[in-house]
Design a protein around this motif. Structure first.
Motif, short mmCIF file in Angstrom:
data_model
loop_
_atom_site.label_atom_id
_atom_site.label_comp_id
_atom_site.label_asym_id
_atom_site.label_seq_id
_atom_site.Cartn_x
_atom_site.Cartn_y
_atom_site.Cartn_z
N SER A 202 52.79 43.66 37.75
CA SER A 202 53.46 44.80 38.66
C SER A 202 54.10 44.04 39.74
CB SER A 202 52.50 45.78 38.73
OG SER A 202 53.16 47.10 39.73
N SER A 203 53.54 43.28 40.78
CA SER A 203 54.01 42.75 41.79
C SER A 203 55.31 42.00 41.46
CB SER A 203 53.06 41.89 42.42
OG SER A 203 51.93 42.72 42.78
N THR A 206 57.98 44.20 40.94
CA THR A 206 58.38 44.89 42.21
C THR A 206 59.38 43.93 43.15
OG1 THR A 206 56.29 46.23 42.26
CG2 THR A 206 57.54 46.04 44.27
N SER A 210 63.08 44.50 43.86
CA SER A 210 63.42 44.61 45.28
C SER A 210 64.62 43.50 45.46
CB SER A 210 62.13 43.91 46.06
OG SER A 210 62.73 43.86 47.67
#
Length: 289
Positions: A202-203, A206, A210
């Motif tokens: 998930s990071s 993300t 971003s």
């Protein structure tokens, strides 16, 4: 302020095990009003739960079903006793507004909150444990519909294991219970690893999103700068065109004035010349006495 949403369930979000894998519960949102209503879902344990869709806009009388997923529990440290959910709602002020822009700069007085407790219902834990009358006497019954605290459950199991007299067949039962506890620990470890991997994935997603968003923002800024430059250039061309037209107009007016003066002078000179010629002709035709 009147209620903007009808929610089902209205007070509690319940989950039914087994909790070693993802468990899903559902919630219905209905807009009973004649207005467009925006909503978003919050929780005090965002790493433990995912909600889809977690925000949106409901048209009048529209129904939306939310999917709430509970991630595998980290036994025994995780308990849902203090986990909460909150659904926020507000009237959409503009028909063109998007759901992601709706909550920017909102006032607390315009928002209605609906709060929910998270209830983890007990599951019948058998998983290799004998269900003989002796075993049933060793463990206290657990209701299938009562909230359960996993940490308390495992502590109770371990205390029961330690309190069993190791005689005859009970000794083998104790060994089996110890094996079950070991398996539960292994399952807990695997769940932790899986949750960590999911968090890492998930990071990464993300960060990628971003970076893409920053790239889009940079492209948008460049396009905005180019548009601004083109507007400035167009304004300069327009001003230069007006200046050239003004100069040409002044020059044309000057030429027209010169031509008019030349025409007037020429006509006057021709008139005077004609009068002189007529006088000469008149004098030449007069007889000499």
């Amino acid at each position: 302020m009147d209620r903007l949403l009808l929610l089902e369930p209205s007070k509690e979000v319940r989950f039914q095990g087994p909790y070693t894998e993802i468990v899903t519960s559902y919630m219905k949102l209905t807009n009973p009003t004649d207005k467009r209503v925006g909503y978003k879902v919050k929780t005090n344990a965002p790493r433990q739960y995912t909600v889809e869709p977690n925000n949106g806009i409901l048209e009048p009388n529209q129904l939306q079903v939310l999917s709430i997923r509970l991630q595998p529990l980290r036994v025994p440290n995780t308990s849902t006793t203090y986990h909460k959910f909150m659904v926020q709602s507000m009237v959409v002020p503009d028909s063109d507004v998007k759901s992601e822009d709706l909550w920017r700069g909102t006032h607390k007085a315009d928002v209605i909150d609906y709060k929910f407790n998270c209830i983890l219902e007990a599951e019948q834990i058998q998983n290799g444990i004998e269900t003989s009358p002796e075993h049933m006497q060793m463990t206290s019954p657990i209701s299938n519909h009562s909230p359960i605290n996993i940490a308390t459950l495992q502590t109770t199991k371990l205390n029961n294991v330690q309190g069993i007299p190791k005689t005859n067949g009970i000794s083998s039962m104790v060994d089996k219970l110890k094996t079950v506890v070991t398996e539960m620990k292994e399952m807990m470890k695997k769940s932790d690893e899986r949750l960590l991997q999911m968090n890492n994935d998930s990071s990464k997603e993300t960060r990628m999103l971003s970076e893409k968003l920053k790239a889009r923002e940079s492209e948008s800024a460049m396009l905005t700068q180019e548009v601004t430059t083109l507007k400035e250039r167009l304004q300069q061309v327009e001003e230069e065109s007006k200046r050239q037209i003004s100069l040409l107009t002044d020059k044309l007016q000057a030429q027209e004035a010169q031509f008019e003066q030349f025409r007037t002078t020429t006509v006057q000179q021709m008139s005077e010349k004609m009068e002189e010629i007529l006088k000469q002709i008149s004098n030449s035709e007069t007889p000499t006495p």
